[in-house]
Write an enzyme that holds these catalytic residues in place. Structure first.
Site, PDB file in Angstrom:
ATOM      1  N   LYS A  14     -63.904  57.719 -30.295  1.00 15.50           N
ATOM      2  CA  LYS A  14     -63.260  56.678 -31.133  1.00 15.50           C
ATOM      3  C   LYS A  14     -61.928  56.629 -31.201  1.00 15.50           C
ATOM      4  O   LYS A  14     -61.102  55.636 -31.560  1.00 15.50           O
ATOM      5  CB  LYS A  14     -63.388  56.524 -32.223  1.00 15.50           C
ATOM      6  CG  LYS A  14     -65.133  56.421 -32.456  1.00 15.50           C
ATOM      7  CD  LYS A  14     -65.591  55.649 -34.094  1.00 15.50           C
ATOM      8  CE  LYS A  14     -66.796  55.240 -33.644  1.00 15.50           C
ATOM      9  NZ  LYS A  14     -67.550  54.936 -35.423  1.00 15.50           N
ATOM     10  N   ASP A  72     -66.405  51.305 -38.697  1.00 19.77           N
ATOM     11  CA  ASP A  72     -68.028  50.965 -39.044  1.00 19.77           C
ATOM     12  C   ASP A  72     -68.443  49.534 -38.084  1.00 19.77           C
ATOM     13  O   ASP A  72     -67.780  48.899 -37.898  1.00 19.77           O
ATOM     14  CB  ASP A  72     -68.170  50.390 -40.506  1.00 19.77           C
ATOM     15  CG  ASP A  72     -69.823  50.260 -40.709  1.00 19.77           C
ATOM     16  OD1 ASP A  72     -70.219  51.833 -40.380  1.00 19.77           O
ATOM     17  OD2 ASP A  72     -70.900  50.158 -41.140  1.00 19.77           O
ATOM     18  N   LYS A 178     -66.001  47.845 -20.170  1.00 25.05           N
ATOM     19  CA  LYS A 178     -67.096  48.070 -21.655  1.00 25.05           C
ATOM     20  C   LYS A 178     -65.646  48.013 -22.545  1.00 25.05           C
ATOM     21  O   LYS A 178     -65.860  47.270 -23.573  1.00 25.05           O
ATOM     22  CB  LYS A 178     -68.467  49.111 -21.207  1.00 25.05           C
ATOM     23  CG  LYS A 178     -68.518  49.423 -23.117  1.00 25.05           C
ATOM     24  CD  LYS A 178     -69.485  50.106 -23.692  1.00 25.05           C
ATOM     25  CE  LYS A 178     -68.782  50.238 -24.908  1.00 25.05           C
ATOM     26  NZ  LYS A 178     -70.439  51.564 -25.230  1.00 25.05           N
TER      27      LYS A 178
END
Length: 204
Positions: A14, A72, A178
C-alpha cells in the site's frame, strides 16, 4: 525539498502505491514503525470507510505531530445492502480468514442470479496535516461477484470479483492492470487532484 508523510499502515505494498503519487509532490512516506510510533491497535469502529480512514490517520498524527496518511477499503455488495462493507476483513467473524469470508459470501449469494450480484470495491484515503487540514479521496470500481473462484492473484475477495468490462476476476487479471484500474488506483488519482487543488506542485 521533500517532506515526510507518516503512513498509518505498515503494509509495504500500500505504501508503495500511495508514494508513487505523493512523491510527485515531494512527499516521501515512512511506515509508522520507522517514525517511532508505538505498535498500538486502532479500533476500526466507524460505520463508513471515511470514518475508519480518518480515525486511523488522526490517531497516528496526534502521536507523531507530522502529516499522516491512512486508507480503509472493502467490498460492497448491492444484494446484501452494502455488506460486507467496513466489515470486509472480518465478515465471517473476528478471527476469520479470506477463505471463511469468501465462503460466507458465496453462501449468501448462491441463489442470486448473476445480473443481481453487482458489487464494488471501495477505497478511501485520508491525509491529515498537523494544522487540521484534511484531504479525503474515495475511489471505486464496479463489478460482479462470481460464485466460483477464478485465479489466485491478489487477496481477499479478488478471485470472486469480476470488474465491469473484463472477462475475468482480479484473481486472473494481471496485477499491473489491476493496479491501474483498482479502487485504490482511482482513489490515488483523486488524491493527486486534491493535492494539486491545494496548491502543491508536481516536481518537474
Amino acid at each position: 525539498m521533500s517532506s515526510i508523510i507518516v503512513a498509518a499502515t505498515q503494509n509495504k505494498g500500500k505504501i508503495r502505491e500511495i508514494e508513487a503519487i505523493t512523491s510527485q509532490f515531494g512527499m516521501n512516506i515512512v511506515p509508522r514503525d520507522e517514525a517511532g510510533i508505538p505498535d498500538i491497535d486502532i479500533v476500526e469502529d466507524g460505520e463508513t470507510f471515511e470514518e475508519n480512514s480518518y480515525k486511523k490517520a488522526s490517531e497516528i498524527m496526534k502521536l507523531c505531530g507530522k502529516p499522516t496518511i491512512a486508507d480503509d477499503s472493502g467490498l460492497m455488495i448491492d444484494f446484501l445492502d452494502g455488506a460486507p462493507g467496513v466489515y470486509s476483513a472480518r465478515f465471517a467473524g473476528p478471527e476469520c480468514d479470506d477463505a471463511a469470508n469468501n465462503a460466507k459470501m458465496v453462501e449468501l449469494l448462491k441463489d442470486v442470479p448473476y445480473e443481481k450480484r453487482t458489487a464494488r470495491y471501495v477505497a478511501v484515503i485520508t491525509m491529515i496535516f498537523p494544522d487540521g487540514d484534511t484531504l479525503v479521496a474515495r475511489g471505486e470500481i464496479e463489478g460482479h461477484i462470481m460464485l466460483e473462484p477464478e485465479g489466485s492473484n491478489g487477496f481477499g475477495y479478488d478471485p470472486y470479483f469480476r470488474p465491469v468490462g473484463y472477462d475475468h476476476t482480479f484473481g486472473v487479471i494481471d496485477p499491473e492492470i489491476k493496479n491501474r484500474i483498482s479502487h485504490r488506483a482511482n482513489a490515488l488519482v483523486k488524491l493527486k487532484e486534491l493535492l494539486t487543488e491545494k496548491g502543491y506542485e508536481v516536481n518537474s
